[in-house]
Design a protein around this motif. Sequence first.
Motif, short mmCIF file in Angstrom:
data_model
loop_
_atom_site.label_atom_id
_atom_site.label_comp_id
_atom_site.label_asym_id
_atom_site.label_seq_id
_atom_site.Cartn_x
_atom_site.Cartn_y
_atom_site.Cartn_z
N ASP A 59 -18.46 27.54 -1.24
CA ASP A 59 -18.28 28.85 -0.60
C ASP A 59 -19.39 29.13 0.42
O ASP A 59 -19.14 29.65 1.51
N ARG A 60 -20.60 28.77 0.06
CA ARG A 60 -21.75 29.07 0.94
C ARG A 60 -21.63 28.32 2.27
O ARG A 60 -21.94 28.88 3.33
N HIS A 61 -21.19 27.08 2.21
CA HIS A 61 -21.07 26.28 3.43
C HIS A 61 -19.69 26.36 4.06
O HIS A 61 -19.49 25.83 5.17
N GLY A 62 -18.75 26.99 3.36
CA GLY A 62 -17.38 27.06 3.88
C GLY A 62 -16.75 25.69 4.03
O GLY A 62 -15.91 25.47 4.88
N GLU A 63 -17.14 24.74 3.18
CA GLU A 63 -16.70 23.35 3.29
C GLU A 63 -15.91 22.97 2.05
O GLU A 63 -16.33 23.25 0.93
N ARG A 64 -14.76 22.34 2.24
CA ARG A 64 -13.89 22.02 1.11
C ARG A 64 -13.68 20.50 0.95
O ARG A 64 -13.75 19.99 -0.17
N ARG A 65 -13.40 19.80 2.06
CA ARG A 65 -13.00 18.39 1.97
C ARG A 65 -14.02 17.52 1.25
O ARG A 65 -13.69 16.84 0.27
N TRP A 66 -15.27 17.52 1.70
CA TRP A 66 -16.23 16.57 1.15
C TRP A 66 -16.75 17.00 -0.21
O TRP A 66 -17.15 16.16 -1.02
N HIS A 67 -16.71 18.30 -0.49
CA HIS A 67 -17.03 18.73 -1.85
C HIS A 67 -15.98 18.19 -2.83
O HIS A 67 -16.31 17.67 -3.90
N MET A 68 -14.69 18.30 -2.45
CA MET A 68 -13.62 17.78 -3.32
C MET A 68 -13.70 16.26 -3.45
O MET A 68 -13.56 15.71 -4.54
N TRP B 157 -13.95 20.08 -9.18
CA TRP B 157 -12.91 19.78 -8.19
C TRP B 157 -11.83 20.85 -8.18
O TRP B 157 -11.37 21.30 -7.11
N MET B 158 -11.42 21.33 -9.34
CA MET B 158 -10.27 22.24 -9.45
C MET B 158 -10.41 23.54 -8.65
O MET B 158 -9.49 23.91 -7.91
N PRO B 159 -11.51 24.30 -8.81
CA PRO B 159 -11.59 25.59 -8.10
C PRO B 159 -11.51 25.46 -6.59
O PRO B 159 -10.92 26.30 -5.91
N ILE B 160 -12.11 24.38 -6.04
CA ILE B 160 -12.06 24.17 -4.60
C ILE B 160 -10.64 23.83 -4.18
O ILE B 160 -10.13 24.31 -3.16
N PHE B 161 -9.98 23.00 -4.96
CA PHE B 161 -8.60 22.61 -4.69
C PHE B 161 -7.70 23.83 -4.49
O PHE B 161 -6.89 23.87 -3.56
N TRP B 162 -7.87 24.84 -5.35
CA TRP B 162 -6.95 25.98 -5.31
C TRP B 162 -7.27 26.98 -4.21
O TRP B 162 -6.56 27.98 -4.05
N THR B 163 -8.31 26.71 -3.39
CA THR B 163 -8.53 27.55 -2.21
C THR B 163 -7.65 27.11 -1.04
O THR B 163 -7.51 27.85 -0.07
N ILE B 164 -7.04 25.93 -1.12
CA ILE B 164 -6.28 25.39 0.01
C ILE B 164 -4.87 25.96 0.13
O ILE B 164 -4.45 26.33 1.24
N PRO B 165 -4.05 26.06 -0.96
CA PRO B 165 -2.67 26.55 -0.78
C PRO B 165 -2.55 27.89 -0.06
O PRO B 165 -1.63 28.04 0.77
N PRO B 166 -3.42 28.89 -0.32
CA PRO B 166 -3.26 30.15 0.42
C PRO B 166 -3.53 30.02 1.91
O PRO B 166 -3.26 30.97 2.67
N ARG B 167 -4.05 28.87 2.36
CA ARG B 167 -4.26 28.66 3.80
C ARG B 167 -2.96 28.39 4.54
O ARG B 167 -2.89 28.56 5.76
N PHE B 168 -1.91 27.94 3.82
CA PHE B 168 -0.63 27.67 4.50
C PHE B 168 0.57 28.32 3.83
O PHE B 168 1.70 28.16 4.28
N LEU B 169 0.35 29.09 2.74
CA LEU B 169 1.44 29.79 2.07
C LEU B 169 1.07 31.25 1.90
O LEU B 169 -0.10 31.59 1.68
N ASN B 170 2.08 32.12 1.95
CA ASN B 170 1.84 33.55 1.86
C ASN B 170 3.01 34.21 1.13
O ASN B 170 4.09 33.66 1.05
N GLY B 171 2.76 35.41 0.57
CA GLY B 171 3.83 36.17 -0.07
C GLY B 171 4.44 35.44 -1.25
O GLY B 171 3.76 34.80 -2.05
N LEU B 172 5.79 35.53 -1.36
CA LEU B 172 6.50 34.85 -2.44
C LEU B 172 6.28 33.35 -2.37
O LEU B 172 6.20 32.67 -3.40
N ALA B 173 6.15 32.81 -1.15
CA ALA B 173 5.91 31.37 -0.99
C ALA B 173 4.59 30.97 -1.62
O ALA B 173 4.45 29.86 -2.14
N ALA B 174 3.59 31.86 -1.59
CA ALA B 174 2.30 31.55 -2.23
C ALA B 174 2.46 31.49 -3.74
O ALA B 174 1.96 30.56 -4.39
N ALA B 175 3.15 32.47 -4.31
CA ALA B 175 3.37 32.48 -5.76
C ALA B 175 4.15 31.25 -6.19
O ALA B 175 3.77 30.54 -7.13
N ALA B 176 5.25 30.95 -5.49
CA ALA B 176 6.09 29.81 -5.85
C ALA B 176 5.41 28.50 -5.50
O ALA B 176 5.51 27.51 -6.24
#
Length: 441
Positions: A311-320, A358-377
């Motif tokens: 979160d501090r560095h705003g970096e996801r790929r290399w942390h995962m 690994w898990m918490p960082i992984f779940w920050t990615i789907p909301p970047r391309f899904l929204n609304g009902l599509a995010a839930a599903a």
Amino acid sequence: MTADTLAIERPYTESFEDAIYRKVNWRIVPLFIACFLFAYLDRVNISFAKLQMQTDLGFSDTVYGLGASLFFVGYFLFEVPSNMLLHKIGARVWIARIMVTWGITSACMMFVQNEFWFYSLRFLIGVMEAGFVPGVLYFFTQWYPSNRRARVNSYFKSSICLCGIVGGPIAGLILGHFNGALGMEGWRWLFLLEGIPSILLGGLVFWLVSDRIEDAPWLDAEEKQVMRERMAKETKPAGTQRFADIWKHPTTYVMSGIYLCLVMALTGVLFWMPQLIKTAGVADTLDIGLLTVIPYVIAVIGNLLVGASSDRHGERRWHMAGCSVLTAAGYLVCALYPGQLVPLMIGMSMILTGIIAWMPIFWTIPPRFLNGLAAAAGIALINSLGQLGGIIAPFMVGRIKDLTGTATPALYVLGAVTLVATGLIIWGIPARYYVRETVHD
């Protein structure tokens, strides 16, 4: 000018926003941590019950592995429908329902007498729990902006570590000291005593959780306005609000593949850790339970540090990717030193630290391309397809152990699977979803 307009125009400081989210954290996060703790206890207590029930009921390692896997079949089949209902009905009612029904079903495992009921109840526990984790993750997207989600997800996922820290000793104590009480074996007491808290926590969710920021009676008007304004600044994915939209994104399938590898790596160690420790020469169930605490303590520290850093560095790929490589290295250590307690503990600590962080960082990615009902599903679909790994890994380990007399070949396979995930993380997810999250001014 209305009071609402004045509230919108009133400036507020970052420290004031931080104070609001601390208040929200204390209200929401501990409750869901407790819920997830007992979800995992009810999911993996079979690994400790195995130490007694396998002998009592005459189950082979293949039968045990298949029963452990069938949980994920029910989970897979009902995950997406469950999360779509949550989106329609609301988190408070639906998550409470999930918890009460899975608690009852888990407690019914105490009545197992043969393979049929073992398989049936494990399948039903998966059906009843389906939707819980993606439902909570979706709930967080309605309450927390993107730059706070890795941390809150890491707090939530730390429940897996807490399950290992408190679950092992509790399971060992129940198996050792309740065995024979009222004419029941210790493993039957284990299922009963760990199923009841889930039912009680379901009642607390119904009483304490609010579906929307606007519905929370414990926030004042200004606090609600600040949170609504902050959430309104989030960059929303365009054109991805319908259920059908989740099938249009190749990233959905890549994420599912990564999560399948992750779940295989996790369940491979979760369902077989007590047995691996036992093969290293530890016989007492309480000692086995206490030893399982060590990898989880290390993992919870690593999880919180990695989540905060991401979160501090705003970096996801290399942390995962780094977490994934650490997991693969841990499986290599366990495979190279079978039956040796110290290397096994080091290897299992590496595996769990990598997976849990690994898990918490992984779940920050789907909301970047899904929204609304599509995010839930979509979150549910990724989680559901990923849970197929939970069907594969426990059965695979059990089958290989029955055929070869050792779990070592399966450990090499799980390490290789984790390296596949590393490649998907680095090259399979578009770079635009890794870009540091920004908000509109």
